[in-house]
Design an enzyme around this catalytic site. Structure first.
Site, PDB file in Angstrom:
ATOM      1  N   ASP A  37     -12.415  -0.777 -18.741  1.00  0.00           N
ATOM      2  CA  ASP A  37     -12.703  -1.259 -20.096  1.00  0.00           C
ATOM      3  C   ASP A  37     -13.734  -2.379 -20.114  1.00  0.00           C
ATOM      4  OD1 ASP A  37     -11.120  -4.181 -20.603  1.00  0.00           O
ATOM      5  OD2 ASP A  37     -10.512  -3.013 -18.872  1.00  0.00           O
ATOM      6  N   ASP A  84      -8.998   1.037 -13.318  1.00  0.00           N
ATOM      7  CA  ASP A  84      -8.687  -0.355 -13.609  1.00  0.00           C
ATOM      8  C   ASP A  84      -7.304  -0.378 -14.245  1.00  0.00           C
ATOM      9  OD1 ASP A  84      -9.115  -3.169 -14.072  1.00  0.00           O
ATOM     10  OD2 ASP A  84      -9.549  -2.665 -16.162  1.00  0.00           O
ATOM     11  N   ASP A 102      -5.519  -3.482 -16.215  1.00  0.00           N
ATOM     12  CA  ASP A 102      -5.361  -4.203 -17.478  1.00  0.00           C
ATOM     13  C   ASP A 102      -6.332  -3.688 -18.534  1.00  0.00           C
ATOM     14  OD1 ASP A 102      -3.561  -5.637 -16.034  1.00  0.00           O
ATOM     15  OD2 ASP A 102      -4.775  -7.451 -15.878  1.00  0.00           O
TER      16      ASP A 102
END
Length: 279
Positions: free
Chosen positions: A182, A8, A10
């Site tokens: 996250d 991922d 961001d």
């Protein structure tokens, strides 16, 4: 056997949202005004503070489509490319870059899988040395401008499906692959691979990782992306030799001019790119 590592972007590789980091250059390029930039940040604020569930991500997709309506897709990508050094490089997690480099040394395929549109993700992925890019797809009209419609939102199950399709096409065994995220929205992707990692997880993902026994990583320090191509000795030597030559020539000229004036102190110069003289 070839494996893949899905990252991922961001808050996993970057310590913020790429769109938030790029809002300044977007304003400077005339893609948005300050009011639109503030509205964009407010839409993403819940995600930045506490992660995003599916409804929040849908709101972000809708807002992303509306914000980009009428933008020239190629100009957007060029704007991102031009802004990488001052906006994206300084907010990369050092630990994420180390993980990427470790996977590349092991021969793994590095895939950046992000919910941002591909015109934003692609230049960042190239900067990071990634091999593949999976991102949201925005509809583009005949003039090369965004229509405001997001035809594929690369998040939650949509991201997992895209990663699975890519793995199938490349012949990767997902049980041997890695994934880093996250957000709880990426739970479908993390469940898909044999080696999932929760990075700075939001509360929901942390709880899920504890239940599933997934490793949790804490990325804290940010660092600029290091250059991937170290200069060869020849490339280093040429400027050095040129600098020495310039320095010697400058000193010779200074000495020649100084000869008619014996009262002046002699010039002593070091062989550098700039002559430095001391009395």
């Amino acid at each position: 056997m070839v494996r893949a590592a899905f990252f991922d972007l961001d808050k996993t590789i970057l310590d913020t949202s790429s769109n938030v980091a790029l809002s300044g250059p977007f304003i400077e390029a005339g893609l948005m005004n300050r009011r639109t930039a503030v509205a964009s940040v407010l839409v993403q604020l819940p995600y930045l503070l506490a992660g995003a569930d599916e409804s929040r991500m849908e709101q972000m997709a809708e807002a992303m489509g509306k914000m980009g309506r009428g933008w020239d897709a190629a100009f957007l990508e060029t704007t991102v490319e031009d802004a990488l050094e001052r906006t994206i490089e300084p907010v990369c997690y050092a630990q994420a870059l180390q993980r990427i480099e470790r996977h590349k040394r092991a021969g793994d395929v590095v895939v950046i899988a992000s919910a941002s549109v591909e015109q934003v993700v692609r230049p960042i992925a190239k900067m990071l040395g990634a091999d593949e890019v999976l991102a949201s797809q925005a509809a583009i009209d005949a003039d090369g401008c965004f229509t405001g419609e997001i035809v594929h939102f690369n998040q939650a199950q949509g991201k997992a499906d895209a990663c699975e399709a890519l793995a199938r096409a490349r012949g990767w065994d997902l049980s041997q692959c890695y994934a880093y995220s996250d957000s709880i929205s990426d739970a479908p992707l993390l469940r898909l691979v044999g080696h999932p990692f929760a990075v700075n997880p939001d509360r929901a993902l942390r709880e899920l990782a504890e239940r599933e026994g997934w490793p949790t990583l804490t990325f804290m320090s940010t660092v600029r992306v290091l250059p991937r191509h170290v200069p060869t000795p020849a490339k280093v030597a040429l400027p050095f030799v040129a600098g020495v030559a310039v320095g010697v020539l400058a000193c010779a000229l200074l000495r020649r001019r100084a000869r008619p004036y014996p009262s002046l102190p002699a010039c002593t110069c070091r062989a550098t790119s700039r002559p430095t003289c001391a009395p």
